[in-house]
Design a protein around this motif. Structure first.
Motif, PDB file in Angstrom:
ATOM      1  N   GLY A 158     -34.653  11.605  -6.614  1.00 60.43           N
ATOM      2  CA  GLY A 158     -34.837  11.668  -5.892  1.00 60.43           C
ATOM      3  C   GLY A 158     -36.162  10.478  -5.710  1.00 60.43           C
ATOM      4  O   GLY A 158     -37.202  10.029  -4.119  1.00 60.43           O
ATOM      5  N   GLN A 159     -36.517   9.944  -6.478  1.00 62.07           N
ATOM      6  CA  GLN A 159     -38.442   9.312  -6.365  1.00 62.07           C
ATOM      7  C   GLN A 159     -37.687   8.115  -5.643  1.00 62.07           C
ATOM      8  O   GLN A 159     -38.450   7.324  -4.831  1.00 62.07           O
ATOM      9  N   LEU A 160     -36.501   7.716  -5.952  1.00 58.19           N
ATOM     10  CA  LEU A 160     -36.227   6.016  -5.751  1.00 58.19           C
ATOM     11  C   LEU A 160     -35.586   6.482  -4.088  1.00 58.19           C
ATOM     12  O   LEU A 160     -36.255   5.363  -3.431  1.00 58.19           O
ATOM     13  N   HIS A 161     -35.522   7.487  -3.879  1.00 63.95           N
ATOM     14  CA  HIS A 161     -34.480   7.566  -2.324  1.00 63.95           C
ATOM     15  C   HIS A 161     -36.316   7.702  -1.615  1.00 63.95           C
ATOM     16  O   HIS A 161     -36.519   7.514  -0.961  1.00 63.95           O
ATOM     17  N   GLY A 162     -37.247   8.566  -2.047  1.00 64.36           N
ATOM     18  CA  GLY A 162     -38.488   8.777  -1.902  1.00 64.36           C
ATOM     19  C   GLY A 162     -39.352   7.457  -1.911  1.00 64.36           C
ATOM     20  O   GLY A 162     -39.817   7.250  -0.361  1.00 64.36           O
ATOM     21  N   LEU A 163     -39.715   6.673  -2.148  1.00 64.77           N
ATOM     22  CA  LEU A 163     -39.893   5.637  -2.478  1.00 64.77           C
ATOM     23  C   LEU A 163     -39.415   4.971  -1.550  1.00 64.77           C
ATOM     24  O   LEU A 163     -40.585   4.345  -0.312  1.00 64.77           O
ATOM     25  N   ALA A 164     -38.314   4.549  -1.089  1.00 63.29           N
ATOM     26  CA  ALA A 164     -37.842   3.334  -0.005  1.00 63.29           C
ATOM     27  C   ALA A 164     -37.914   4.694   1.598  1.00 63.29           C
ATOM     28  O   ALA A 164     -37.913   4.027   2.640  1.00 63.29           O
ATOM     29  N   ASP A 165     -37.641   5.673   1.585  1.00 65.76           N
ATOM     30  CA  ASP A 165     -37.930   6.482   3.105  1.00 65.76           C
ATOM     31  C   ASP A 165     -39.451   6.739   2.921  1.00 65.76           C
ATOM     32  O   ASP A 165     -40.172   6.171   4.120  1.00 65.76           O
ATOM     33  N   ALA A 166     -40.550   6.904   2.150  1.00 60.98           N
ATOM     34  CA  ALA A 166     -41.931   6.398   2.893  1.00 60.98           C
ATOM     35  C   ALA A 166     -42.376   5.494   2.611  1.00 60.98           C
ATOM     36  O   ALA A 166     -43.354   5.122   3.616  1.00 60.98           O
ATOM     37  N   HIS A 167     -41.484   4.138   2.238  1.00 68.10           N
ATOM     38  CA  HIS A 167     -41.420   2.644   3.008  1.00 68.10           C
ATOM     39  C   HIS A 167     -41.180   2.187   3.786  1.00 68.10           C
ATOM     40  O   HIS A 167     -42.326   2.667   4.585  1.00 68.10           O
ATOM     41  N   VAL A 168     -40.477   2.381   4.678  1.00 66.51           N
ATOM     42  CA  VAL A 168     -39.530   2.042   5.961  1.00 66.51           C
ATOM     43  C   VAL A 168     -38.636   3.729   6.630  1.00 66.51           C
ATOM     44  O   VAL A 168     -38.397   3.756   7.909  1.00 66.51           O
ATOM     45  N   GLY A 169     -38.003   3.888   5.671  1.00 66.51           N
ATOM     46  CA  GLY A 169     -36.584   4.469   6.079  1.00 66.51           C
ATOM     47  C   GLY A 169     -37.487   5.619   7.237  1.00 66.51           C
ATOM     48  O   GLY A 169     -36.679   6.130   8.009  1.00 66.51           O
ATOM     49  N   TRP A 170     -38.730   6.200   7.066  1.00 64.93           N
ATOM     50  CA  TRP A 170     -39.609   7.486   7.491  1.00 64.93           C
ATOM     51  C   TRP A 170     -39.654   7.276   9.714  1.00 64.93           C
ATOM     52  O   TRP A 170     -39.308   8.007  10.557  1.00 64.93           O
ATOM     53  N   LEU A 171     -39.075   6.121   9.678  1.00 67.27           N
ATOM     54  CA  LEU A 171     -38.933   4.848  10.863  1.00 67.27           C
ATOM     55  C   LEU A 171     -38.819   5.353  11.870  1.00 67.27           C
ATOM     56  O   LEU A 171     -38.178   5.572  12.955  1.00 67.27           O
ATOM     57  N   PHE A 172     -37.099   5.700  10.368  1.00 63.70           N
ATOM     58  CA  PHE A 172     -36.007   5.556  11.754  1.00 63.70           C
ATOM     59  C   PHE A 172     -35.337   7.341  12.320  1.00 63.70           C
ATOM     60  O   PHE A 172     -34.519   6.887  12.477  1.00 63.70           O
ATOM     61  N   ARG A 173     -36.560   7.643  11.560  1.00 67.38           N
ATOM     62  CA  ARG A 173     -35.980   9.616  11.638  1.00 67.38           C
ATOM     63  C   ARG A 173     -36.885   9.656  12.823  1.00 67.38           C
ATOM     64  O   ARG A 173     -37.627   9.225  13.094  1.00 67.38           O
ATOM     65  N   ASN A 174     -36.306  11.045  13.887  1.00 66.97           N
ATOM     66  CA  ASN A 174     -37.025  10.844  14.430  1.00 66.97           C
ATOM     67  C   ASN A 174     -38.257  11.494  14.755  1.00 66.97           C
ATOM     68  O   ASN A 174     -37.833  13.466  15.035  1.00 66.97           O
ATOM     69  N   GLU A 175     -38.856  12.137  14.095  1.00 67.81           N
ATOM     70  CA  GLU A 175     -39.858  12.631  13.844  1.00 67.81           C
ATOM     71  C   GLU A 175     -41.078  12.406  14.976  1.00 67.81           C
ATOM     72  O   GLU A 175     -42.655  12.090  13.739  1.00 67.81           O
ATOM     73  N   GLN A 176     -41.420  12.314  15.883  1.00 67.66           N
ATOM     74  CA  GLN A 176     -42.796  12.284  16.567  1.00 67.66           C
ATOM     75  C   GLN A 176     -43.589  12.751  16.748  1.00 67.66           C
ATOM     76  O   GLN A 176     -43.085  14.438  16.087  1.00 67.66           O
ATOM     77  N   THR A 177     -44.769  12.560  16.361  1.00 65.78           N
ATOM     78  CA  THR A 177     -46.190  13.926  16.227  1.00 65.78           C
ATOM     79  C   THR A 177     -46.679  13.884  18.081  1.00 65.78           C
ATOM     80  O   THR A 177     -47.119  13.112  18.141  1.00 65.78           O
ATOM     81  N   PRO A 178     -46.248  14.557  17.894  1.00 63.51           N
ATOM     82  CA  PRO A 178     -46.692  14.971  19.966  1.00 63.51           C
ATOM     83  C   PRO A 178     -48.287  14.832  19.890  1.00 63.51           C
ATOM     84  O   PRO A 178     -48.645  16.092  18.809  1.00 63.51           O
ATOM     85  N   PRO A 179     -48.928  13.990  20.299  1.00 63.97           N
ATOM     86  CA  PRO A 179     -50.419  14.385  19.656  1.00 63.97           C
ATOM     87  C   PRO A 179     -51.121  14.724  21.055  1.00 63.97           C
ATOM     88  O   PRO A 179     -52.360  15.279  21.570  1.00 63.97           O
ATOM     89  N   ASP A 180     -50.605  15.548  22.382  1.00 61.08           N
ATOM     90  CA  ASP A 180     -50.989  16.480  23.190  1.00 61.08           C
ATOM     91  C   ASP A 180     -50.601  17.927  23.522  1.00 61.08           C
ATOM     92  O   ASP A 180     -51.302  18.841  24.608  1.00 61.08           O
ATOM     93  N   LEU A 181     -48.986  18.273  22.215  1.00 63.61           N
ATOM     94  CA  LEU A 181     -48.869  19.931  22.195  1.00 63.61           C
ATOM     95  C   LEU A 181     -49.825  19.967  20.626  1.00 63.61           C
ATOM     96  O   LEU A 181     -49.410  19.821  20.299  1.00 63.61           O
ATOM     97  N   PRO A 182     -50.173  22.100  20.932  1.00 67.36           N
ATOM     98  CA  PRO A 182     -50.147  21.827  19.315  1.00 67.36           C
ATOM     99  C   PRO A 182     -48.512  22.236  18.463  1.00 67.36           C
ATOM    100  O   PRO A 182     -47.562  22.282  19.213  1.00 67.36           O
ATOM    101  N   HIS A 183     -49.161  21.424  17.730  1.00 65.13           N
ATOM    102  CA  HIS A 183     -47.981  21.505  16.647  1.00 65.13           C
ATOM    103  C   HIS A 183     -47.887  22.408  15.752  1.00 65.13           C
ATOM    104  O   HIS A 183     -48.840  23.229  15.125  1.00 65.13           O
ATOM    105  N   ALA A 184     -46.955  22.865  15.540  1.00 62.66           N
ATOM    106  CA  ALA A 184     -46.010  23.684  15.149  1.00 62.66           C
ATOM    107  C   ALA A 184     -46.261  24.205  13.324  1.00 62.66           C
ATOM    108  O   ALA A 184     -46.989  24.922  12.542  1.00 62.66           O
TER     109      ALA A 184
END
Length: 345
Positions: A158-184
């Motif tokens: 989990g740590q190895l997977h998480g390290l790669a994800d935190a470094h660059v993998g998260w950029l490829f998940r479509n998890e945008q943070t809308p700046p203009d709408l209340p966020h759940a």
């Protein structure tokens, strides 16, 4: 960005979001629900992200091939160093300490200039960058954090997977943070937009819209300057590779290392919130312009200086101090001895 999935919504009043599940600090984060955008939009987002991430690596490959024939000029190194410094400080002083955390108030021309310089780092438009980083602070190393290395748990894989994800993998998940709408997930902010100050700023909105053109400019500048200084198109090409693509790749990975390594490796002399594992990592201090003194930053996010102990180099703080002395910034949140002492472990 979608709402966290929960096992049950029983007892939740109609029209409200269910509470997020409890987090124990070691388990993998709960899976998110379906993407909140159309599939075509998600594909476009991932494709653009791939270009931004992969293009500098193509440059590295070309540079390696060119170096085989020793095709590198002093002007390339000078241009790369200058543009790395300008765009890097645009991110650290402008995007991060100024616009995200309000560590100081800048005069309008400087605020715009720093936003433009940060946008030329190829790290995304200024409003999206700030929204994502504010979300990171709202949910550091727990469900809701866009790039925590603990996303997949604290066991070895989990740590190895998480390290790669935190470094660059998260950029490829479509998890945008809308700046203009209340966020759940942003209940700690009372359901208000995550970046209302930037959305209300016409200058910053204009810089945000200009991001694609600023990406072209950050590549055109080293090509044009290399050609003009060297006197031939070959100097322009090597300038583009070294001061364009390689410079962008290096700054990318230094910034991403603060997201990944600076939450797993290093010292933690200051107290942070529960589950927040931000660390100080001295080898990255100079290249990151002081951002790798990450533990103090998470202990006191609005502080204009992150490296507060003896020997901790913080070039970004030095630049803010210079701007303050010439009268371009004011209301700077400098750390005081009492404030620092109160946050020590």
């Amino acid at each position: 960005m979608s709402i966290l999935s929960t096992p049950s919504t029983a007892g939740v009043p109609a029209g409200t979001d269910p509470p997020p599940p409890a987090y124990d600090g070691t388990s993998p984060f709960p899976d998110d629900g379906p993407p909140s955008v159309r599939d075509s939009a998600a594909r476009i987002y991932v494709s653009i992200t791939a270009v931004i991430v992969v293009l500098p690596f193509v440059g590295l490959g070309l540079v390696g091939w060119l170096l085989w024939g020793r095709l590198v000029h002093p002007v390339d190194i000078v241009l790369a160093a200058v543009l790395y410094t300008v765009t890097g400080l645009g991110v650290t002083v402008g995007f991060h300490r100024g616009l995200t955390h309000g560590s100081y108030r800048a005069d309008r021309p400087l605020r715009i200039a720093l936003a433009v310089a940060g946008s030329m780092s190829f790290q995304g438009d200024v409003i999206g960058w700030v929204a994502t980083h504010r979300r990171h602070h709202a949910f550091t190393d727990r469900p809701g954090d866009p790039h925590s290395p603990y996303r997949y748990g604290t066991h070895l894989w989990g740590q190895l997977h998480g390290l790669a994800d935190a470094h660059v993998g998260w950029l490829f998940r479509n998890e945008q943070t809308p700046p203009d709408l209340p966020h759940a997930r942003l209940r700690s902010r009372g359901g208000t937009p995550i970046a209302p100050d930037l959305l209300a700023d016409p200058d910053i909105r204009a810089v945000s819209r200009a991001f694609p053109w600023l990406c072209l400019l950050t590549l055109a500048l080293p090509f044009g300057l290399g050609w003009a200084i060297g006197g031939s198109w070959l100097y322009g090409v090597t300038g583009l590779l070294w001061a364009g693509l390689v410079r962008i790749a290096l700054l990318h990975h230094v910034t991403w290392s603060v997201n990944s390594l600076c939450h797993m490796i290093g010292d933690r002399p200051f107290r942070t919130r529960r589950h927040d594992r931000a660390t100080n990592l001295w080898p990255l201090a100079l290249l990151s312009f002081g951002e790798s003194w990450h533990n103090l930053h998470h202990a006191d996010p609005t502080s204009a200086r992150h490296g507060v102990d003896r020997g901790q180099i913080d070039p970004s703080a030095a630049v803010i101090r210079l701007f303050e002395r010439v009268g371009w910034v004011r209301d700077v949140h400098w750390p005081t001895p009492d404030r620092v002492a109160a946050r020590r472990t």
